[in-house]
Design a protein around this motif. Structure first.
Motif, PDB file in Angstrom:
ATOM      1  N   SER A 174       0.823  -1.754  -0.043  1.00  0.00           N
ATOM      2  CA  SER A 174      -0.293  -0.135  -0.009  1.00  0.00           C
ATOM      3  C   SER A 174       0.939   1.463  -0.247  1.00  0.00           C
ATOM      4  O   SER A 174       0.253   2.461  -0.525  1.00  0.00           O
ATOM      5  N   ARG A 175       1.878   1.014   0.505  1.00  0.00           N
ATOM      6  CA  ARG A 175       2.430   2.464   0.817  1.00  0.00           C
ATOM      7  C   ARG A 175       3.366   2.467  -0.586  1.00  0.00           C
ATOM      8  O   ARG A 175       3.802   3.466  -1.468  1.00  0.00           O
ATOM      9  N   THR A 176       4.458   1.432  -1.657  1.00  0.00           N
ATOM     10  CA  THR A 176       4.818   1.421  -2.623  1.00  0.00           C
ATOM     11  C   THR A 176       3.824   1.737  -4.006  1.00  0.00           C
ATOM     12  O   THR A 176       4.093   1.885  -4.810  1.00  0.00           O
ATOM     13  N   ASN A 177       2.114   1.955  -3.390  1.00  0.00           N
ATOM     14  CA  ASN A 177       1.284   2.435  -4.934  1.00  0.00           C
ATOM     15  C   ASN A 177       1.405   0.443  -5.735  1.00  0.00           C
ATOM     16  O   ASN A 177       0.958   1.404  -6.728  1.00  0.00           O
ATOM     17  N   ASP A 178       1.874  -0.236  -5.583  1.00  0.00           N
ATOM     18  CA  ASP A 178       2.111  -1.005  -6.223  1.00  0.00           C
ATOM     19  C   ASP A 178       0.488  -1.655  -6.334  1.00  0.00           C
ATOM     20  O   ASP A 178      -0.186  -2.667  -5.384  1.00  0.00           O
ATOM     21  N   GLU A 179      -0.065  -1.737  -7.641  1.00  0.00           N
ATOM     22  CA  GLU A 179      -1.377  -2.575  -7.463  1.00  0.00           C
ATOM     23  C   GLU A 179      -1.491  -4.127  -7.755  1.00  0.00           C
ATOM     24  O   GLU A 179      -2.290  -4.653  -6.726  1.00  0.00           O
ATOM     25  N   ALA A 180      -0.570  -4.444  -8.474  1.00  0.00           N
ATOM     26  CA  ALA A 180      -0.453  -5.482  -8.481  1.00  0.00           C
ATOM     27  C   ALA A 180      -0.217  -6.475  -6.999  1.00  0.00           C
ATOM     28  O   ALA A 180      -0.784  -7.724  -7.353  1.00  0.00           O
ATOM     29  N   ALA A 181       0.654  -5.823  -6.485  1.00  0.00           N
ATOM     30  CA  ALA A 181       1.277  -6.327  -4.983  1.00  0.00           C
ATOM     31  C   ALA A 181      -0.515  -6.502  -4.317  1.00  0.00           C
ATOM     32  O   ALA A 181      -0.732  -7.305  -3.501  1.00  0.00           O
ATOM     33  N   LEU A 182      -1.281  -5.697  -4.689  1.00  0.00           N
ATOM     34  CA  LEU A 182      -2.764  -4.961  -3.737  1.00  0.00           C
ATOM     35  C   LEU A 182      -3.863  -6.426  -4.121  1.00  0.00           C
ATOM     36  O   LEU A 182      -4.366  -7.210  -3.002  1.00  0.00           O
ATOM     37  N   PHE A 183      -3.711  -6.540  -5.638  1.00  0.00           N
ATOM     38  CA  PHE A 183      -4.587  -7.497  -5.895  1.00  0.00           C
ATOM     39  C   PHE A 183      -4.373  -8.422  -5.680  1.00  0.00           C
ATOM     40  O   PHE A 183      -5.317  -9.811  -5.591  1.00  0.00           O
ATOM     41  N   ASN A 184      -3.049  -9.540  -5.561  1.00  0.00           N
ATOM     42  CA  ASN A 184      -2.565 -10.638  -6.017  1.00  0.00           C
ATOM     43  C   ASN A 184      -2.604 -11.411  -4.148  1.00  0.00           C
ATOM     44  O   ASN A 184      -1.733 -12.811  -4.090  1.00  0.00           O
ATOM     45  N   SER A 185      -2.781 -10.511  -3.109  1.00  0.00           N
ATOM     46  CA  SER A 185      -2.599 -10.781  -2.073  1.00  0.00           C
ATOM     47  C   SER A 185      -3.095 -11.747  -1.962  1.00  0.00           C
ATOM     48  O   SER A 185      -3.774 -11.217  -1.884  1.00  0.00           O
ATOM     49  N   PRO A 186      -2.503 -12.797  -0.929  1.00  0.00           N
ATOM     50  CA  PRO A 186      -3.561 -13.552   0.037  1.00  0.00           C
ATOM     51  C   PRO A 186      -4.637 -13.428   0.636  1.00  0.00           C
ATOM     52  O   PRO A 186      -5.730 -13.515   0.782  1.00  0.00           O
ATOM     53  N   ARG A 187      -4.737 -11.812   1.425  1.00  0.00           N
ATOM     54  CA  ARG A 187      -5.383 -11.579   2.020  1.00  0.00           C
ATOM     55  C   ARG A 187      -6.688 -11.038   1.301  1.00  0.00           C
ATOM     56  O   ARG A 187      -7.409 -10.738   1.716  1.00  0.00           O
ATOM     57  N   ALA A 188      -5.989 -10.444  -0.125  1.00  0.00           N
ATOM     58  CA  ALA A 188      -7.175  -9.798  -0.378  1.00  0.00           C
ATOM     59  C   ALA A 188      -8.567 -11.531  -1.038  1.00  0.00           C
ATOM     60  O   ALA A 188      -8.851 -10.917  -1.811  1.00  0.00           O
ATOM     61  N   ARG A 189      -8.089 -12.395  -0.623  1.00  0.00           N
ATOM     62  CA  ARG A 189      -8.894 -13.272  -1.876  1.00  0.00           C
ATOM     63  C   ARG A 189      -9.015 -14.735  -0.089  1.00  0.00           C
ATOM     64  O   ARG A 189      -8.453 -15.317  -0.857  1.00  0.00           O
ATOM     65  N   GLN A 190      -9.126 -14.606   0.086  1.00  0.00           N
ATOM     66  CA  GLN A 190      -9.705 -15.995   1.063  1.00  0.00           C
ATOM     67  C   GLN A 190     -11.375 -16.022   0.771  1.00  0.00           C
ATOM     68  O   GLN A 190     -12.204 -15.635   0.392  1.00  0.00           O
ATOM     69  N   PHE A 191     -11.157 -16.851   1.455  1.00  0.00           N
ATOM     70  CA  PHE A 191     -13.043 -17.735   1.046  1.00  0.00           C
ATOM     71  C   PHE A 191     -13.745 -19.077   2.334  1.00  0.00           C
ATOM     72  O   PHE A 191     -12.558 -19.132   3.129  1.00  0.00           O
ATOM     73  N   LEU A 192     -14.397 -17.940   2.432  1.00  0.00           N
ATOM     74  CA  LEU A 192     -15.309 -19.429   3.473  1.00  0.00           C
ATOM     75  C   LEU A 192     -16.391 -19.934   3.175  1.00  0.00           C
ATOM     76  O   LEU A 192     -17.214 -18.913   2.647  1.00  0.00           O
ATOM     77  N   LYS A 193     -17.063 -21.482   3.706  1.00  0.00           N
ATOM     78  CA  LYS A 193     -17.917 -21.590   3.120  1.00  0.00           C
ATOM     79  C   LYS A 193     -19.080 -21.281   4.192  1.00  0.00           C
ATOM     80  O   LYS A 193     -18.590 -22.004   6.047  1.00  0.00           O
ATOM     81  N   LEU A 194     -20.466 -21.769   3.772  1.00  0.00           N
ATOM     82  CA  LEU A 194     -21.176 -21.579   5.086  1.00  0.00           C
ATOM     83  C   LEU A 194     -22.129 -22.850   4.838  1.00  0.00           C
ATOM     84  O   LEU A 194     -21.931 -23.387   4.345  1.00  0.00           O
ATOM     85  N   PRO A 195     -22.751 -22.817   6.216  1.00  0.00           N
ATOM     86  CA  PRO A 195     -23.505 -24.413   6.828  1.00  0.00           C
ATOM     87  C   PRO A 195     -24.652 -24.130   5.098  1.00  0.00           C
ATOM     88  O   PRO A 195     -24.774 -25.172   5.292  1.00  0.00           O
ATOM     89  N   SER A 196     -25.063 -23.233   4.492  1.00  0.00           N
ATOM     90  CA  SER A 196     -25.982 -23.192   3.803  1.00  0.00           C
ATOM     91  C   SER A 196     -25.801 -24.169   2.793  1.00  0.00           C
ATOM     92  O   SER A 196     -25.990 -24.333   1.714  1.00  0.00           O
ATOM     93  N   GLY A 197     -23.590 -23.983   2.530  1.00  0.00           N
ATOM     94  CA  GLY A 197     -23.138 -24.604   1.224  1.00  0.00           C
ATOM     95  C   GLY A 197     -22.723 -23.159   0.627  1.00  0.00           C
ATOM     96  O   GLY A 197     -21.867 -23.531  -0.830  1.00  0.00           O
ATOM     97  N   LEU A 198     -22.685 -21.782   0.865  1.00  0.00           N
ATOM     98  CA  LEU A 198     -23.037 -20.812  -0.422  1.00  0.00           C
ATOM     99  C   LEU A 198     -20.844 -20.657   0.181  1.00  0.00           C
ATOM    100  O   LEU A 198     -20.750 -19.839   1.135  1.00  0.00           O
ATOM    101  N   ARG A 199     -20.370 -20.315  -1.141  1.00  0.00           N
ATOM    102  CA  ARG A 199     -19.160 -20.281  -0.587  1.00  0.00           C
ATOM    103  C   ARG A 199     -18.736 -18.642  -1.078  1.00  0.00           C
ATOM    104  O   ARG A 199     -18.755 -17.976  -1.641  1.00  0.00           O
ATOM    105  N   VAL A 200     -18.038 -17.901   0.299  1.00  0.00           N
ATOM    106  CA  VAL A 200     -18.179 -16.580  -0.185  1.00  0.00           C
ATOM    107  C   VAL A 200     -16.668 -16.050  -0.715  1.00  0.00           C
ATOM    108  O   VAL A 200     -15.990 -16.437   0.675  1.00  0.00           O
ATOM    109  N   ALA A 201     -16.063 -14.796  -1.201  1.00  0.00           N
ATOM    110  CA  ALA A 201     -14.762 -14.710  -1.147  1.00  0.00           C
ATOM    111  C   ALA A 201     -14.884 -13.358  -0.203  1.00  0.00           C
ATOM    112  O   ALA A 201     -15.999 -12.545  -0.698  1.00  0.00           O
ATOM    113  N   TYR A 202     -13.874 -13.130   0.017  1.00  0.00           N
ATOM    114  CA  TYR A 202     -13.300 -11.751   1.174  1.00  0.00           C
ATOM    115  C   TYR A 202     -12.009 -11.096   1.326  1.00  0.00           C
ATOM    116  O   TYR A 202     -11.249 -12.405   0.536  1.00  0.00           O
ATOM    117  N   ALA A 203     -11.686 -10.108   1.679  1.00  0.00           N
ATOM    118  CA  ALA A 203     -11.060  -9.461   2.212  1.00  0.00           C
ATOM    119  C   ALA A 203     -10.685  -8.732   3.155  1.00  0.00           C
ATOM    120  O   ALA A 203     -11.174  -8.605   3.535  1.00  0.00           O
TER     121      ALA A 203
END
Length: 404
Positions: free
Chosen positions: A11-40
């Motif tokens: 974020s300090r270096t204004n690196d868009e690729a690093a922001l988009f490709n960060s593992p923190r920007a692309r995490q997943f959780l499967k709800l009891p209903s079976g719905l898979r949700v992506a969060y950052a």
């Protein structure tokens, strides 16, 4: 639970690729209903947790705009792709808010927020709602105020039709038949995903720009913030404005939109040919659309998700649902303003062309514990004002420090 990742440095270096490709920007959780949700998650991994509920067609990548601000403020900002948007799965009947059960507006958004908080072992969190996301924020606050830290930050609150002072644009939309709206928007979005249609050669960003909304949003300026109870319109004769300190930068906005457009194109290609892999679908759309602005955009990180890439026959299933909710096709909100006892801080621009200031003033009076701050010359995308964002995050952090 936190994930070690050099996102703060990115974020300090204004690196868009690093922001988009960060593992923190692309995490997943499967709800009891079976719905898979992506969060950052962005900002300080050890900071005060804050959930951001965005507006129409909520997308987790919006949080990336605030990486640097959240790092400075000591905030761990969390956002997710709503069902039918981005990398999240589709809602089915019985999985929360499909058409039949949409009378309890944003029930799924509330449940997803709480599920992610529980998954991350976050007992209490700050809450920031923008535009249509303010409706889901107040819905959550009505029944779960004890889990919210400090005042709920509401930016440019959207008001469902029949609210006092609602804009003429919303009133006209509310008069249209729901099936007609769904059919027209679905056809338009499906056409936009059709590789044989010229829309593919004109990215969504350029289309919005031609409509004027995108340019006006970026060009909006704001000067001093002041509580509406302390200053009237008649007293505000100073028309001098300072350049707005943008939370977002144009290259990052364009990069996000190009990435989303390419992902939707790949998703559409996969829905048309189940035998394709995600990588093969990407190569196919590249060949079909050699002049597309997103042709060489790197989306390999999104294509390598562990549970399969979503396959949608057209873009915007979640957006269509939100649009119908916003036009009052599924009834009114699942709360009455007088029943929301949590403190709220409303930030609204005096130049908001979608939600009239008079209507927001009425909402502020109806909420038992609300403060309204009017931002001179602020647009509907006031949330992109760096100064205002810092003030809003600061209120949550201050409340956390004093144990509220």
């Amino acid at each position: 639970m936190t994930i070690d990742d050099p996102l703060s440095a990115a974020s300090r270096t204004n690196d868009e690729a690093a922001l988009f490709n960060s593992p923190r920007a692309r995490q997943f959780l499967k709800l009891p209903s079976g719905l898979r949700v992506a969060y950052a998650e962005v900002g300080d991994p050890t900071g005060v947790p804050v959930f951001m509920l965005t507006g129409l067609s909520g997308v987790r990548l919006y949080a990336l705009f605030f990486a640097e601000v959240c790092l400075e403020a000591g905030v761990r900002l969390i956002a997710f792709d709503e069902p039918g948007v981005g990398l999240s799965g589709e809602l089915k009947d019985g999985d929360g808010v499909a058409d039949a059960s949409a009378k309890v507006l944003f029930k799924d958004v509330v449940e997803i927020t709480l599920a992610i908080a529980d998954h991350l072992e976050i007992p209490r969190f700050g809450l920031l709602g923008f535009s249509l996301g303010t409706v889901s924020s107040l819905t959550l606050a009505k029944d779960h105020a004890a889990r919210i830290i400090g005042p709920i930050q509401l930016f440019s609150p959207y008001l469902i039709p029949n609210s006092p002072g609602i804009s003429s644009l919303v009133k006209v939309g509310a008069m249209l038949n729901a099936s007609l709206i769904r059919s027209v928007v679905s056809a338009a979005l499906g056409m936009g995903c059709d590789p044989h249609h010229s829309v593919w050669r004109r990215p969504i960003v350029s289309i919005i720009t031609e409509m004027g909304g995108f340019t006006k949003a970026l060009g909006a300026t704001s000067s001093a913030c002041f509580p509406s109870s302390n200053k009237s319109d008649d007293e505000d004769e100073d028309d001098s404005s300072v350049e707005e300190e943008k939370t977002t930068r144009l290259p990052l906005i364009v990069a996000m939109n190009l990435r989303l457009e390419k992902l939707e194109a790949i998703s559409y290609a996969l829905s048309r040919d189940p035998a394709l892999t995600a990588a093969a679908a990407e190569e196919k759309v590249r060949k079909l659309c050699p002049k597309a602005a997103w042709r060489d955009t790197d989306v390999s990180a999104e294509l390598n998700v562990e549970s399969g890439f979503p396959r949608r026959p057209y873009a915007g299933q979640g957006m269509i649902r939100d649009l119908l909710i916003g036009l009052g096709k599924f009834g009114g909100p699942a709360y009455k303003p007088e029943d929301v006892l949590a403190p709220c801080h409303i930030w609204h621009g005096t130049a908001d062309g979608l939600v009239p200031l008079a209507a927001v003033r009425t909402l502020a009076k109806a909420l038992p514990h609300a403060t309204l701050t009017e931002v001179r010359k602020g647009s509907h995308v006031l949330i992109r004002n760096r100064k205002v964002a810092i003030l809003a995050f600061g209120e949550i952090v201050d409340a956390y420090r004093v144990g509220q």
